[in-house]
Design an enzyme around this catalytic site. Sequence first.
Site, mmCIF file in Angstrom:
data_model
loop_
_atom_site.group_PDB
_atom_site.id
_atom_site.type_symbol
_atom_site.label_atom_id
_atom_site.label_comp_id
_atom_site.label_asym_id
_atom_site.label_seq_id
_atom_site.Cartn_x
_atom_site.Cartn_y
_atom_site.Cartn_z
ATOM 1 N N TYR A 139 44.651 47.820 40.177
ATOM 2 C CA TYR A 139 43.858 48.263 40.037
ATOM 3 C C TYR A 139 42.739 48.532 40.762
ATOM 4 O O TYR A 139 42.228 49.387 39.433
ATOM 5 C CB TYR A 139 43.099 46.143 39.195
ATOM 6 C CG TYR A 139 41.668 45.938 38.843
ATOM 7 C CD1 TYR A 139 41.566 46.518 37.505
ATOM 8 C CD2 TYR A 139 40.688 46.505 39.993
ATOM 9 C CE1 TYR A 139 40.043 46.372 37.506
ATOM 10 C CE2 TYR A 139 39.250 46.209 39.292
ATOM 11 C CZ TYR A 139 38.768 46.526 38.085
ATOM 12 O OH TYR A 139 37.736 46.528 37.337
ATOM 13 N N LYS A 143 40.873 52.402 39.145
ATOM 14 C CA LYS A 143 39.824 53.198 38.790
ATOM 15 C C LYS A 143 39.630 53.749 39.852
ATOM 16 O O LYS A 143 38.725 55.016 39.079
ATOM 17 C CB LYS A 143 38.647 51.319 39.548
ATOM 18 C CG LYS A 143 38.821 49.950 38.404
ATOM 19 C CD LYS A 143 38.799 50.906 36.426
ATOM 20 C CE LYS A 143 38.645 50.104 36.133
ATOM 21 N NZ LYS A 143 37.746 49.967 34.689
ATOM 22 N N LYS A 175 38.084 33.934 31.026
ATOM 23 C CA LYS A 175 38.855 35.129 32.352
ATOM 24 C C LYS A 175 39.685 34.002 33.211
ATOM 25 O O LYS A 175 40.514 34.816 33.759
ATOM 26 C CB LYS A 175 37.524 36.065 32.848
ATOM 27 C CG LYS A 175 36.670 37.216 32.511
ATOM 28 C CD LYS A 175 36.122 37.795 33.530
ATOM 29 C CE LYS A 175 36.509 38.439 34.262
ATOM 30 N NZ LYS A 175 35.744 39.910 35.127
ATOM 31 N N PHE A 198 36.241 29.137 50.447
ATOM 32 C CA PHE A 198 37.392 28.945 51.694
ATOM 33 C C PHE A 198 36.607 28.769 52.929
ATOM 34 O O PHE A 198 35.238 29.379 52.597
ATOM 35 C CB PHE A 198 38.051 31.105 50.699
ATOM 36 C CG PHE A 198 38.398 30.953 50.253
ATOM 37 C CD1 PHE A 198 39.108 30.177 49.612
ATOM 38 C CD2 PHE A 198 38.526 32.512 49.723
ATOM 39 C CE1 PHE A 198 40.695 30.594 48.833
ATOM 40 C CE2 PHE A 198 39.334 32.376 48.617
ATOM 41 C CZ PHE A 198 40.772 31.862 48.299
ATOM 42 N N GLU A 199 36.951 28.903 53.542
ATOM 43 C CA GLU A 199 36.825 28.291 55.415
ATOM 44 C C GLU A 199 36.972 29.753 55.751
ATOM 45 O O GLU A 199 37.128 31.309 55.254
ATOM 46 C CB GLU A 199 37.797 27.863 56.293
ATOM 47 C CG GLU A 199 38.352 26.527 55.977
ATOM 48 C CD GLU A 199 39.219 25.990 56.419
ATOM 49 O OE1 GLU A 199 40.349 27.185 57.258
ATOM 50 O OE2 GLU A 199 39.331 24.490 57.017
ATOM 51 N N GLY A 200 36.196 29.988 56.968
ATOM 52 C CA GLY A 200 35.414 31.760 57.367
ATOM 53 C C GLY A 200 36.783 32.237 57.798
ATOM 54 O O GLY A 200 38.491 32.129 57.725
ATOM 55 N N VAL A 201 36.960 33.814 57.686
ATOM 56 C CA VAL A 201 37.768 35.033 57.701
ATOM 57 C C VAL A 201 36.815 36.186 58.266
ATOM 58 O O VAL A 201 35.825 35.994 57.923
ATOM 59 C CB VAL A 201 38.762 34.871 56.765
ATOM 60 C CG1 VAL A 201 37.667 35.323 55.269
ATOM 61 C CG2 VAL A 201 40.195 35.852 56.583
#
EC number: 5.1.3.20
Length: 317
Positions: A139, A143, A175, A198-201
């Site tokens: 995607y 663009k 959506k 989400f947990e940290g990343v």
Amino acid sequence: MIVVTGAAGFIGSNLVKQLNAMGRNDIIAVDDLTDGTQMFNLADCEIADYLDKDDFIKQIKAGDFDNKLEVIFHQGACSSTTEWDGKFMMANNFEYSKTLLHYSQANNCQFIYASSASVYGGSEKFIEQRELEKPLNVYAYSKFLFDQYVRQQKLTGQVAGLRYFNVYGPREQHKGGMASVAFHFNNQINTNGVCRLFEGVDGYENGQQLRDFVFVEDVVKVNLWLWQNPSVSGIYNCGTGQAQSFNDVANAVIAYHGKGHIEYIPFPDKLKGAYQSYTQADLTQLRAAGYQGEFKTVEQAVPEYLDWLKTQHFIGQ
């Protein structure tokens, strides 16, 4: 006559609604209503005609609209960042956009189109420069490719692309999983009082990944400003210029409801290496082009959005 592609979609329908508020009803709405629930986004709007996206492009190629259109707001695209069918994505996003670009240039028609901040991928800077553009999915590549194509053209009329950051607000409910976290957090609080983040990343603490969350009302204002300033061409970031955390969004939803808490869940393996943990629009070029409008913060806009959601009833909910 005005054309809005993706008119039954999120940003497109908000554009149609605001054009109506400005007294413009001479609008051709172009979309693909395979998902019939999207009609709710247009049900309270005034339009002159509706055309399926395939029929519209055939009529464009046949010359049916030659010298008849004032502006095309090209918002229509497959916007799923998890779609990996490149052949479909190129036809739907890249080739379709090229056809409309060439029509606009040949027919003295303003062309304002949706690009995406996803073109920056894992970049740590978000400035409209080629060396910072590193798309992480097909995607984003579609663009990016169209932006590159536009840059190579010798333009004779207005062509302006807007790289949308994390847009949220009314009329995005169709959506599904691609709707904003504000939409999903609101549903989660209403269901069981828990916002799941989400947990940290990538070195970020739990829920502290940062995104430039921009209210759809502000995005529409930038589109309309470009239309009202036809001498402005270029590719511009469209965000607030100030990143905020997912925790900020969750806390705004919790504060609105006066209840709820945050729960952190493991970061999905399938998203590792293909996830933007930080985005923040650099608005230098947009400001230099003359845009002076302000952008609402999460704390300002989320309550407005949730007020709207309270008045809605969606099929299946």
